[in-house]
Design a protein around this motif. Structure first.
Motif, PDB file in Angstrom:
ATOM      1  N   UNK A 460       0.703  -1.063  -0.079  1.00  0.00           N
ATOM      2  CA  UNK A 460       0.050  -0.125  -0.124  1.00  0.00           C
ATOM      3  C   UNK A 460       0.758   1.341  -0.200  1.00  0.00           C
ATOM      4  N   UNK A 461       0.503   2.448  -0.855  1.00  0.00           N
ATOM      5  CA  UNK A 461       0.999   3.686  -0.567  1.00  0.00           C
ATOM      6  C   UNK A 461      -0.020   4.727  -0.721  1.00  0.00           C
ATOM      7  N   UNK A 462       0.193   5.835  -0.712  1.00  0.00           N
ATOM      8  CA  UNK A 462      -0.640   6.916  -1.017  1.00  0.00           C
ATOM      9  C   UNK A 462      -0.388   7.550  -2.279  1.00  0.00           C
ATOM     10  N   UNK A 463      -1.321   8.121  -2.537  1.00  0.00           N
ATOM     11  CA  UNK A 463      -1.110   8.904  -4.022  1.00  0.00           C
ATOM     12  C   UNK A 463      -0.096  10.232  -3.937  1.00  0.00           C
ATOM     13  N   UNK A 464      -0.108  10.777  -2.670  1.00  0.00           N
ATOM     14  CA  UNK A 464       0.322  11.850  -2.392  1.00  0.00           C
ATOM     15  C   UNK A 464       2.075  11.650  -2.454  1.00  0.00           C
ATOM     16  N   UNK A 465       2.300  10.410  -2.216  1.00  0.00           N
ATOM     17  CA  UNK A 465       3.526   9.915  -2.090  1.00  0.00           C
ATOM     18  C   UNK A 465       4.600  10.204  -3.378  1.00  0.00           C
ATOM     19  N   UNK A 466       3.750  10.174  -4.530  1.00  0.00           N
ATOM     20  CA  UNK A 466       4.465  10.332  -5.525  1.00  0.00           C
ATOM     21  C   UNK A 466       5.257  11.867  -5.808  1.00  0.00           C
ATOM     22  N   UNK A 467       4.271  12.779  -5.240  1.00  0.00           N
ATOM     23  CA  UNK A 467       4.700  14.227  -5.018  1.00  0.00           C
ATOM     24  C   UNK A 467       5.655  14.350  -4.126  1.00  0.00           C
ATOM     25  N   UNK A 468       5.478  13.614  -2.931  1.00  0.00           N
ATOM     26  CA  UNK A 468       6.351  13.834  -2.015  1.00  0.00           C
ATOM     27  C   UNK A 468       7.966  13.462  -2.369  1.00  0.00           C
ATOM     28  N   UNK A 492      -0.879  25.949  -4.547  1.00  0.00           N
ATOM     29  CA  UNK A 492      -0.873  25.956  -3.328  1.00  0.00           C
ATOM     30  C   UNK A 492       0.045  24.753  -2.813  1.00  0.00           C
ATOM     31  N   UNK A 493       0.877  24.856  -1.470  1.00  0.00           N
ATOM     32  CA  UNK A 493       1.905  23.825  -1.044  1.00  0.00           C
ATOM     33  C   UNK A 493       1.476  22.458  -1.032  1.00  0.00           C
ATOM     34  N   UNK A 494       0.223  22.208  -1.061  1.00  0.00           N
ATOM     35  CA  UNK A 494      -0.465  20.857  -0.980  1.00  0.00           C
ATOM     36  C   UNK A 494      -1.459  20.786  -1.806  1.00  0.00           C
ATOM     37  N   UNK A 495      -1.386  19.789  -2.917  1.00  0.00           N
ATOM     38  CA  UNK A 495      -2.529  19.729  -3.601  1.00  0.00           C
ATOM     39  C   UNK A 495      -3.829  19.445  -2.899  1.00  0.00           C
ATOM     40  N   UNK A 496      -4.963  19.956  -3.423  1.00  0.00           N
ATOM     41  CA  UNK A 496      -6.354  20.064  -2.497  1.00  0.00           C
ATOM     42  C   UNK A 496      -6.662  18.499  -2.806  1.00  0.00           C
ATOM     43  N   UNK A 497      -6.677  18.200  -4.061  1.00  0.00           N
ATOM     44  CA  UNK A 497      -7.211  16.683  -4.157  1.00  0.00           C
ATOM     45  C   UNK A 497      -6.306  15.897  -5.205  1.00  0.00           C
ATOM     46  N   UNK A 505      -0.956  15.783 -13.711  1.00  0.00           N
ATOM     47  CA  UNK A 505      -0.919  17.196 -14.091  1.00  0.00           C
ATOM     48  C   UNK A 505       0.047  17.867 -13.507  1.00  0.00           C
ATOM     49  N   UNK A 506       0.440  17.416 -12.268  1.00  0.00           N
ATOM     50  CA  UNK A 506       1.062  18.350 -11.517  1.00  0.00           C
ATOM     51  C   UNK A 506       2.566  17.757 -11.789  1.00  0.00           C
ATOM     52  N   UNK A 507       2.823  16.691 -12.160  1.00  0.00           N
ATOM     53  CA  UNK A 507       4.012  16.015 -12.760  1.00  0.00           C
ATOM     54  C   UNK A 507       4.537  16.902 -13.808  1.00  0.00           C
ATOM     55  N   UNK A 508       3.473  17.173 -14.682  1.00  0.00           N
ATOM     56  CA  UNK A 508       3.917  18.023 -15.696  1.00  0.00           C
ATOM     57  C   UNK A 508       4.395  19.309 -15.599  1.00  0.00           C
ATOM     58  N   UNK A 509       3.472  19.507 -14.574  1.00  0.00           N
ATOM     59  CA  UNK A 509       3.938  21.178 -14.218  1.00  0.00           C
ATOM     60  C   UNK A 509       5.275  21.170 -13.426  1.00  0.00           C
TER      61      UNK A 509
END
Lengths: 621, 271
Positions: A460-468, A492-497, A505-509
């Motif tokens: 198990x992991x979390x989706x936000x892990x990738x951004x971390x 924003x420093x943390x994605x809302x959703x 999308x964030x990864x592209x950015x």
């Protein structure tokens, strides 16, 4: 002889009265034919023999008209048909039973014999009484997808289709109730000539030729529009199953396949009797050939198995003596035995062989069984060689290799094939487990959030892990730079959703921001170098000035400074929207040519920064 | 931890959305009176929670949650066990902000190790601008700090896969094959019983199916996470991307100009 009889003989009084005997009697009495029309008493007269003569019973006709009701009333009632387009102007009449008067009577029969009587259009007074025809409900209109301008622009844009043509298609679809043959037949789209063109170029104005559309084109476009509008109105996970299936079907419509299918059907229907017969015979032939190749392959495989013999490049002198021959014979016998055993096991062992197993070079790699057998042959051969005391270097080498091989080939060929078989079974088991698992429909996949990936770290992991991770892969300073840059962009420093969509999308950015940050770094570096070079130049000019030739160079330097300043101004104009950081740099940039110009004109190094000191040092070196 | 039952389902990723966070409120005699027994220096009451999106049940994959609070709080490691249809919720009072460690323990069928999240308890309005702070304060005096997260199960074990992919809608092709896989695990029989209970799909108020990975379509009061929010965010990111590209071309031009200048200067120096 039952106990009852015994009791009877012995004159014992039966202790329980309701024994089996009376019941027996009853049973015999039961299956008496029950004749109709005879009184029971009369029937009993016959005793055990049934009475043969049966008197005829005269059945009287029931009295007619016993429950006579007044004749049903039928009324001539007007009706309209709402399915007609003329808005109820045509009123026809038909006979029907007035249902309200007979509460107990049968429901008004909906018979097909209602005789519509042409009445004309004149009866207006009967308006409120007219009923809608029962057949109006069969007038069903297809529901054709609706869209507005905005939805079309966002969802339905197409290279092939203009909006006008799409509108036209949908209009035809409603008109002809999606009967595609008719739609295709009537399809005659005339694109509007572009407006305003005729004034100057009337002669050359090209009226866009209507594209010829096949029925598949029309269908494809229609289904595309319908599917998309369906998805717009109701996102896929929210659809019910039938809705989803419809959506899926429309989305997967493949015009090419449809075209081929029709072509094929047409061909099939158009072929002559002879052709059909030929085709049939060809099919038969193919079947025969396939069967034959299978058998041929089988035979060939067997042949290769037979040809599988120990290598002969070692010398055969060992077999020339009688002892050697004896040994050889024994060898062959044992191999034969093992071969036999193997051929029994054959099917199991050769299951794992690919269909290409008949190809010569792959015969060698047939399976562990084959190897082990050959090795064991070699091993025994070498041992016999040892007996005859002939030892060449090559022989020794093969012997050692053979002994090692023997160690590994210790298990008999039969057992050697076993692991292979197990392996096969395992593989087969895995393959069998795969379909055992439930196959999810694509809607279910969406509902349960199931997706398939090539490479996954399990657990198990979390989706936000990738951004971390994106952050943590950077060094501290870089992280700071990135957060600053993102803050600048109002992210924003943390994605809302952090859903899958947002994350990607964030990864592209992120990657583009990284590039931007790198670019800025390069920019800063270049700025520093420019400063350095300018300082150097100033230094040089100072030196020149000392030599008394500075006025010329100074002028040049000043010119350059002005030019640079001008460039900076244009740059500044272009970069108005840039943030403070940039502005600071701009200021620095503006300040720079000034300072250099001054440096050149005043020929003093006092205004130069510490970099100039460095540069002078370097120059000295 | 139960020994792994069955095999991992290769190449499959299943996600479940959930929400975690804190809600804090200042003690106030009228609206939020201080209950007796609370130390004098405590100024806020707050809750920390982990719950399903749109308040759907998540206990079928999440068995218990451990909240590790600040050491100064008595009994600072709290374990909350699952109760069906209830969020994992912890109420506390206090005066200071700190980082809460949230450890998620999954259902035993998953045979997965617990995972950790970190969340900063917010008692005071935060935000980058005063405006944001103000809207926070207006919200009934509650300071909310909620985060949306998606739990990804990469290559779940087969029994757990079964649990995660059933129950929301009547299975499409499940009928016969499911019966054939009956004797594999104990968890499944329970699962089957549940199946019978909710043959009919159950939807939450926001239209989310129970036991699914769906996200509500629109926002509702108290449910700020939905497709709507997602689209807004995607749009925002896209706009940011456009901006970045603009800046990029600008910076590139600048760099080119500088490079040229540098070349000139160097050439001059070389003379």
């Amino acid at each position: 002889m039952t106990s009852h009889d015994v009791r009877d003989v012995l004159n014992l009084t039966p202790d329980h009265a309701g024994g089996p005997r009376p019941s027996k009697k009853q049973r015999t009495a039961a299956p008496r034919p029950n004749l109709k029309g005879l009184a029971r008493e009369v029937q009993n007269l016959g005793g055990d023999n049934p009475i043969a003569i049966v008197p005829q019973v005269s059945v009287f006709k029931k009295r007619r008209l016993a429950s006579r009701k007044p004749a049903a009333r039928w009324e001539l009632q007007p009706f309209t048909n709402s399915a007609r387009a003329d808005d109820g102007n045509l009123i026809l009449r038909h006979w029907r039973k007035p249902a309200v008067e007979h509460g107990t009577g049968p429901e008004p029969i909906q018979d097909g014999e209602t005789r519509p009587v042409e009445e004309g259009v004149d009866k207006d007074g009967e308006g409120p009484k007219t009923k809608d025809s029962e057949f109006a409900k069969f007038n069903v209109r297809v529901s054709v997808p609706q869209y507005n301008e905005d939805q079309y622009r966002t969802n339905l844009q197409s290279v092939e289709w203009t909006k006008e043509e799409t509108d036209y298609l949908l209009e035809l679809a409603t008109d002809f109730d999606l009967r595609w043959a008719i739609i295709w037949d009537r399809y005659d789209f005339v694109p509007k000539p572009p407006q305003g063109e005729d004034a100057d170029g009337a002669g050359t104005a090209v009226v866009p030729a209507p594209k010829p559309r096949t029925m598949e084109d029309l269908k494809a476009r229609y289904y595309e529009v319908a599917a998309k509008m369906m998805a717009v109105q109701k996102p896929v996970p929210y659809m019910t199953r039938p809705e989803f299936e419809l959506h899926e079907m429309m989305q997967n419509f493949n015009p090419e396949q449809e075209r081929k299918r029709k072509e094929f059907a047409l061909n099939t229907m158009a072929r002559s009797k002879d052709e059909a017969r030929e085709e049939e015979s060809l099919l038969l032939e193919i079947k025969r050939i396939l069967a034959r190749t299978e058998r041929f392959n089988e035979e060939r495989r067997e042949l290769y198995n037979r040809l599988d013999y120990p290598a002969t490049d070692s010398d055969i002198n060992s077999f020339k003596s009688s002892a050697g021959l004896q040994a050889l014979l024994q060898n062959l016998m044992s191999t034969d035995k093992s071969k036999k055993r193997k051929s029994i096991l054959g099917p199991a062992g050769s299951d794992g062989v690919s269909p290409g197993g008949a190809v010569p070079n792959s015969a060698a790699s047939e399976g562990p069984g084959g190897h082990a057998r050959r090795e064991s042959i070699a091993a025994t051969a070498s041992s016999s060689r040892r007996d005859s005391d002939v030892r060449g270097g090559a022989a020794a080498a093969t012997a050692t290799s053979a002994t090692t091989a023997r160690a590994s080939a210790e298990p008999t060929p039969t057992s050697a094939t076993a692991p292979g078989a197990i392996g096969n079974k395992k593989k087969g088991g895995a393959a069998a487990a795969q379909p055992e698992r439930r196959k999810l429909s694509s809607q279910e996949e969406q509902i349960y959030g199931v997706s398939y990936h090539d490479r996954l770290g399990s657990g198990p992991t979390f989706r936000y892990e990738r951004i971390n991770k994106l952050y943590s892969h950077k060094s501290g300073q870089q992280q700071l730079r990135m957060t600053n840059a993102l803050a600048e962009l109002d992210v924003p420093p943390r994605l809302v959703m952090p859903t899958a969509n947002v994350t990607s999308q964030f990864e592209v950015l992120w990657s583009s921001v990284t590039a931007l940050v790198d670019m800025r770094k390069l920019n800063d570096k270049l700025e520093g170098e420019i400063k350095l070079e300018e300082a150097k130049k100033a230094e040089r000019e100072k030196a020149k000035g000392v030599l008394g030739e500075g006025s010329k160079g100074g002028g040049g330097g000043g010119d350059e400074g002005k030019k640079e300043g001008g460039k900076e101004i244009t740059e500044e104009a272009a970069g108005e929207t840039e943030k403070e950081k940039e502005k600071d740099r701009e200021k620095a940039g503006n300040a720079r040519p000034e300072s250099s110009g001054k440096g050149a004109q005043k020929r003093s190094a006092s205004v130069l920064s510490a970099t100039s000191d460095k540069s002078t040092k370097r120059q000295k070196k | 931890m139960a020994p792994p039952a069955g095999k991992r389902v290769k190449g499959v990723q299943i996600f479940r959305p959930f929400v975690y966070g804190t809600t804090a409120q200042l003690f106030d005699d009228k609206t939020n009176p201080k209950p007796p027994g609370v130390p004098d220096d405590h100024t806020h009451s707050w809750t920390v929670f982990v719950k399903g999106i749109d308040d759907v049940d998540i206990t079928y994959w999440l068995r218990r949650v451990q909240f590790k609070l600040h050491e100064s709080i008595p009994n600072h490691v709290r374990m909350i066990e699952a109760t069906k249809n209830q969020p994992f919720l912890l109420r506390e009072t206090g005066w200071g902000e700190f980082e809460i460690t949230i450890k998620l323990y999954y259902a035993p069928e998953s045979s997965e190790k617990p995972q950790t999240l970190y969340h900063h308890l917010r008692l005071h309005p935060y935000g980058r601008t005063d405006e944001e702070k103000e809207t926070m304060r207006l919200n009934g005096g509650e300071v909310i700090s909620w985060a949306y997260e998606e739990q990804l199960f990469n290559e779940p074990y087969e029994p757990f896969y079964e649990i995660l992919t059933s129950g929301a809608v009547p299975a499409s092709s499940a009928g016969p094959s499911k019966n054939s896989t009956k004797p594999t695990a104990g968890g499944k029989s329970k699962e089957k019983g549940k199946d019978k209970d909710d043959q009919k799909p159950v939807r939450s108020e926001g239209g989310v199916l129970e036991r699914s990975a769906m996200i509500p379509l629109t926002n509702r009061p108290g449910q700020p996470f939905s497709r709507e929010t997602e689209t807004v965010e995607v749009k925002k990111l896209q706009e940011a991307l456009v901006k970045v590209e603009e800046l990029m071309t600008k910076t590139k031009a600048e760099v080119a100009g500088r490079e040229k200048r540098l070349k000139e200067l160097k050439a001059e120096a070389g003379k």
